[in-house]
Every structure is written in C-alpha cells, then in structure tokens.
Design a protein around this motif. Sequence first.
Motif, short mmCIF file in Angstrom:
data_model
loop_
_atom_site.label_atom_id
_atom_site.label_comp_id
_atom_site.label_asym_id
_atom_site.label_seq_id
_atom_site.Cartn_x
_atom_site.Cartn_y
_atom_site.Cartn_z
N ALA A 1 0.83 -1.21 0.00
CA ALA A 1 0.00 0.00 0.00
C ALA A 1 0.86 1.26 0.00
O ALA A 1 0.58 2.24 -0.70
N GLU A 2 1.94 1.21 0.77
CA GLU A 2 2.86 2.35 0.81
C GLU A 2 3.53 2.57 -0.53
O GLU A 2 3.66 3.71 -0.99
N ARG A 3 3.93 1.46 -1.18
CA ARG A 3 4.58 1.55 -2.49
C ARG A 3 3.63 2.14 -3.53
O ARG A 3 4.03 2.90 -4.41
N LEU A 4 2.32 1.83 -3.41
CA LEU A 4 1.32 2.33 -4.35
C LEU A 4 0.73 3.67 -3.92
O LEU A 4 -0.16 4.19 -4.59
N GLN A 5 1.23 4.17 -2.79
CA GLN A 5 0.79 5.47 -2.25
C GLN A 5 -0.73 5.49 -2.02
O GLN A 5 -1.42 6.44 -2.40
N LEU A 6 -1.23 4.45 -1.38
CA LEU A 6 -2.65 4.35 -1.06
C LEU A 6 -2.90 4.75 0.38
O LEU A 6 -2.03 4.58 1.25
N PRO A 7 -4.10 5.25 0.69
CA PRO A 7 -4.41 5.67 2.06
C PRO A 7 -4.66 4.52 3.01
O PRO A 7 -4.70 4.70 4.23
N ALA A 8 -4.89 3.33 2.47
CA ALA A 8 -5.12 2.12 3.28
C ALA A 8 -4.58 0.93 2.49
O ALA A 8 -3.99 1.11 1.42
N THR A 9 -4.78 -0.28 3.01
CA THR A 9 -4.29 -1.44 2.28
C THR A 9 -5.03 -1.56 0.94
O THR A 9 -6.13 -1.03 0.77
N VAL A 10 -4.43 -2.29 0.00
CA VAL A 10 -5.05 -2.47 -1.30
C VAL A 10 -6.42 -3.13 -1.13
O VAL A 10 -7.41 -2.72 -1.75
N ALA A 11 -6.49 -4.14 -0.27
CA ALA A 11 -7.76 -4.84 -0.05
C ALA A 11 -8.82 -3.90 0.49
O ALA A 11 -9.98 -3.91 0.02
N ASP A 12 -8.48 -3.07 1.45
CA ASP A 12 -9.45 -2.13 2.03
C ASP A 12 -9.92 -1.13 0.97
O ASP A 12 -11.11 -0.79 0.90
N CYS A 13 -9.00 -0.63 0.16
CA CYS A 13 -9.37 0.33 -0.88
C CYS A 13 -10.31 -0.32 -1.91
O CYS A 13 -11.32 0.28 -2.32
N VAL A 14 -9.99 -1.53 -2.32
CA VAL A 14 -10.83 -2.23 -3.30
C VAL A 14 -12.21 -2.51 -2.71
O VAL A 14 -13.24 -2.30 -3.37
N MET A 15 -12.24 -2.97 -1.45
CA MET A 15 -13.53 -3.28 -0.82
C MET A 15 -14.40 -2.04 -0.67
O MET A 15 -15.62 -2.09 -0.82
#
Length: 320
Positions: free
Chosen positions: A10-24
């Motif tokens: 998530a940090e590498r992709l600069q997301l505010p939360a985990t990839v799973a949380d963002c997708v959900m």
Amino acid sequence: VNVDTLGKLAERLQLPATVADCVMTIAQEHKVVVLIDQLDALADLVDLRSERLNVLLNLIHQLAETSNVYIIASSREFEFNHDTRFQTIQAEVIQLELPSWDTVNEVLKQLNIDGSNWPDSFKEVLRTPQNLKIFVEHLNGTSEQKIFASYQEMLEKLWYQKVTRSTEAGPKKALLGAVAEEMSDKERLWLPIARFDDQRTILDHLVADGIFKISENGFQFGFQHQTLFSHARARAFVQNDIDLCDFVIPRQHALFVRPILWSILGYTREASRQTYSDQIRKLCSETLRFHIRHLLLDFLGRLEDPDDLEEDLLETWLED
C-alpha cells in the motif's frame, strides 16, 4: 523497495489504506476488476524475494470472496504448474492461445506490410505478440530480406541495427554486458540509474533504441522485455566462452535461470553448433533439478530439425 507485506505494498502504491481495504470500499458501490500481471516474474525470484509473490497471493485470498470484485492474474504455464503456492488460490484457469496467423496478418496489412507469401516458419514466429511487436517497431518491411527463420535471428538483427553498427557500439556492448551479468548474478530485473551515472548518455541511447526502459519513478532501469535481457546474457555467454555447467549448476535452485538458459541454448545452437553440442552434452550428464530437466526436455522436444545428438539425448531422458 522490499515489498514483503501488504502494508508495504500500500505504501509503495501510495494508497491511504491497504489495497484490499481500498478495493472493498470501491466495491460497495461499483464493480472492481483487479489485474495482476506476470506473477511468474515473482516466481522467478523465488529464492531471494519469494515474499513478493506471497504478498500478492495473500491479497488475492483477501479479495476472493468479496462481492463486485473480479480478479484476473496472469502467469506462464510452467511456473503456475510447478510453484505450489499458485495452487492455494484455487483459480479458474483460462489457457490463452497465440493469435492465429490471420489475426497477425490483419495487423500487418494495417501497416501496409504484405506477409501473405512469407514461409510458415516466419509466420509462426510472428504469432507471439512480443515477436510481432519487435518486428513492426524495428524491423518491418516488405522485402524478402526482412523475414527471419527464428526469434533469435530477429533479435540478432535488432542487435546489429541498434548496437553493433552504432557509432557507440563499444560503450553500448560494454554496458549491455555488464547490466545483463549483474541482473543475472543478483537475480534482479531492475537496477538503480545512479549506479550508472558515468554511462547515462549511453543508457539513454539504449532507452531510445527500445532495449532499456526507465521505471515509473525514474530511479531504476531495466530491459524493455525479459527476452531482450536473456538475449543480452546469451550473447555475453558466447562472447566470453562461459561454460554452461559452471553457469547453470550453481543457479539451478532458482527459477530465474530458466529464461536465460533457454535463450543461451537457442542462441548458441545457431551461433556455434559445435560449442552448443559440447555444452548440452555435458549439461545433460549432470545431476539436475526437475525444472532444469523439464526445460531441456521441452527445448529438445520443440526442435524441428534435431540432429543425432539431440535425438539421442531426448530419447535417453524420455526412457528415464
């Protein structure tokens, strides 16, 4: 960046939360398609960086039962069948076939290239998308001299055009050889640009030639395609007269060696048949791990014009 956890991803992709949380979160209101390409490239790095594959497989597990979420992941067949971690995701398998010659020919026609009278061997070469991409970007033409009997021959022509006959031939060959050797030894597909500041002009020329590419963050570079890396390593192998067993045996615990070995065998067979014969005979007499034996069987089994040695090796191994 050593991405060994979902948090680091998530940090590498600069997301505010985990990839799973963002997708959900998005999936609560919209359909979401998650594309994960080239999982096999992570299997290639299994010994040094196997946690990277595990991170993505864990992500797939987390999202597998989520409504409105569809996951499409790709892998080469061998790694999918022989890296047991792939079986944990219980995916529906879709086998992608190469496009037909008619489909390829339509692409060529749009570029005003007439391939209707080309030999079947070259038509088969161009059915592989990467081969077609190299041909139309660098080698296209309608004359008979522009057709090739194999992918190795086509890459060699590209090498001649972009490297050998270049005014910077010496520095280009030196950089390509050094980069390919380091990537092979360290099992990495990307290197930091800063390490090659003194050769940045040559590096940029190879980027413009379509051989190297710069990473999205601008700090690393690698080969435009893994087959170009394998070809560079194969050429260096022949130029430096490296013993195939000395190269393969210490590395056979890692799948990373597979595409390089395949390219070395193909290139050496065309460039120096005697050297190839001596090397493959010696290699086949060694105690090899299953995935190396499988590759050699696959390579020998695909040859359209095997010689007596190759037929004997194939027959002996099939009997074993």
